[in-house]
Design a protein around this motif. Structure first.
Motif, mmCIF file in Angstrom:
data_model
loop_
_atom_site.group_PDB
_atom_site.id
_atom_site.type_symbol
_atom_site.label_atom_id
_atom_site.label_comp_id
_atom_site.label_asym_id
_atom_site.label_seq_id
_atom_site.Cartn_x
_atom_site.Cartn_y
_atom_site.Cartn_z
ATOM 1 N N GLU A 123 3.131 -4.124 9.951
ATOM 2 C CA GLU A 123 2.979 -2.584 10.323
ATOM 3 C C GLU A 123 3.777 -2.217 11.343
ATOM 4 O O GLU A 123 4.357 -0.926 11.131
ATOM 5 N N GLN A 176 12.291 6.950 5.215
ATOM 6 C CA GLN A 176 11.968 5.787 4.215
ATOM 7 C C GLN A 176 10.505 5.671 4.123
ATOM 8 O O GLN A 176 10.141 5.018 3.029
ATOM 9 N N GLN A 177 9.702 6.019 5.287
ATOM 10 C CA GLN A 177 8.279 5.812 5.155
ATOM 11 C C GLN A 177 7.683 6.844 4.161
ATOM 12 O O GLN A 177 6.982 6.394 3.339
ATOM 13 N N GLN A 185 8.127 5.706 0.579
ATOM 14 C CA GLN A 185 7.433 4.496 -0.033
ATOM 15 C C GLN A 185 6.191 5.284 -0.681
ATOM 16 O O GLN A 185 5.375 4.382 -1.720
ATOM 17 N N ASN A 208 0.800 1.900 3.258
ATOM 18 C CA ASN A 208 1.502 2.634 2.251
ATOM 19 C C ASN A 208 2.109 1.461 1.273
ATOM 20 O O ASN A 208 1.662 0.471 1.208
ATOM 21 N N LEU A 252 7.148 -1.418 9.195
ATOM 22 C CA LEU A 252 6.905 -0.138 8.632
ATOM 23 C C LEU A 252 7.131 0.900 9.365
ATOM 24 O O LEU A 252 7.797 2.031 8.934
ATOM 25 N N TYR A 253 6.513 0.994 10.449
ATOM 26 C CA TYR A 253 6.530 1.936 11.581
ATOM 27 C C TYR A 253 7.842 2.066 12.168
ATOM 28 O O TYR A 253 8.317 3.198 12.644
#
Length: 298
Positions: free
Chosen positions: A78, A88-89, A92, A2, A81-82
């Motif tokens: 990664e 929040q994901q 983005q 993303n 991010l996860y």
């Protein structure tokens, strides 16, 4: 990946990829050297051959180590991010406008997307910041110092709240679309650039503009326009196009390269194109056949 992933890895990948390319080139060089030595009439001493083999082995090992390091960094990114909350994901994925031009503060919180019942189940709320923000005229302060203070406040706010800082973007095409005209050096329209500068000179112009934008705190320019000027879009684009297809290729390439070499991401506009209808007030309908599309837009 993303927007956050691209944002955090962009410059890093460029640097690492460059190093990997150089190491690969070095390994190829040593390989060719060994091959050419085998064809040389003059015998090569065992000591020289051993040195070349050692250097080749070291280059190969360095390449493997760099590749492994890059893969490790990608995996760590990664995982980070996860690990972010799902809100929040999702955030983005968006690039949106913001309010004010002084001190930044998020106007949404993570709980805003949930129902009243769901909010009651949350252990707490945190600020919700998009993956990118766009500055319009009302976000541009009167002086460079004030603009820098505002862009710094965005980044500081995100660091304070443990949020991925957003891309900070602006429309800075030059000519008519020139948000920063009061604070940066003069940036002419694409049409004037092609009339007065060579493609090489245009590179220097855009490189200078990129350095100023970077100093102000911007990360992305929503430019350049890379549409070929035609009868079907001339009333809408006017001076915003570089003109012919060859001009778009030559000047557009140098414009993009100049910005990105100086830390400013670019956005190529517009695909598949426009008609003489303003897309801000209506929907352009492109009726070109396949041959025309291939000639002007591909």
């Amino acid at each position: 990946m993303n927007a956050a992933g691209k944002k955090l890895t962009g410059n890093f990948k460029i640097r690492i990829s460059t190093v990997i390319f150089l190491m690969f080139s070095l390994s190829v060089y040593f390989s060719l050297s060994l091959s050419s030595c085998s064809r040389n009439v003059k015998p090569v001493s065992p000591e020289a051959t051993a040195r070349e083999k050692k250097m080749f082995a070291e280059a190969s090992a360095n390449y493997a180590a760099l590749k492994a390091y890059l893969e490790q960094e990608e995996h760590a990114l990664e995982n980070y991010l996860y690990s972010l909350p799902v809100e929040q994901q999702i955030s983005q994925l968006f690039l949106v406008n913001i309010v004010g031009n002084r001190n930044f503060s998020a106007v949404e919180k993570t709980g805003d997307i949930w129902t009243h019942f769901e909010k009651q189940q949350l252990s707490g709320e945190s600020p919700l910041v998009p993956g990118g923000v766009i500055f319009f005229s009302y976000n541009i302060a009167d002086t460079p110092e004030e603009i820098i203070a505002f862009t710094d406040s965005i980044k500081n706010y995100c660091r304070k709240n443990n949020i991925v800082p957003p891309y900070i973007s602006v429309d800075q095409e030059g000519g008519l679309v020139n948000r920063l005209r009061k604070v940066t050096s003069y940036l002419p329209s694409n049409k004037k650039v092609t009339e007065n500068l060579t493609a090489e000179e245009a590179y220097e112009l855009y490189a200078l503009q990129a350095k100023q934008m970077k100093a102000l705190g911007f990360d992305m320019n929503l430019a350049p326009v890379t549409e070929v000027l035609t009868e079907s879009n001339i009333d809408f684009l006017e001076t915003r196009s570089f003109g012919s297809k060859q001009n778009v290729l030559d000047y557009g390439k140098n414009c993009i390269t100049a910005y990105e070499h100086n830390g400013i991401a670019t956005v190529l506009k517009h695909f598949p194109g426009n008609t003489n209808s303003d897309p801000h007030t209506g929907l352009p309908e492109i009726t070109a056949d396949e041959n025309t599309l291939n000639e002007f837009f591909v």
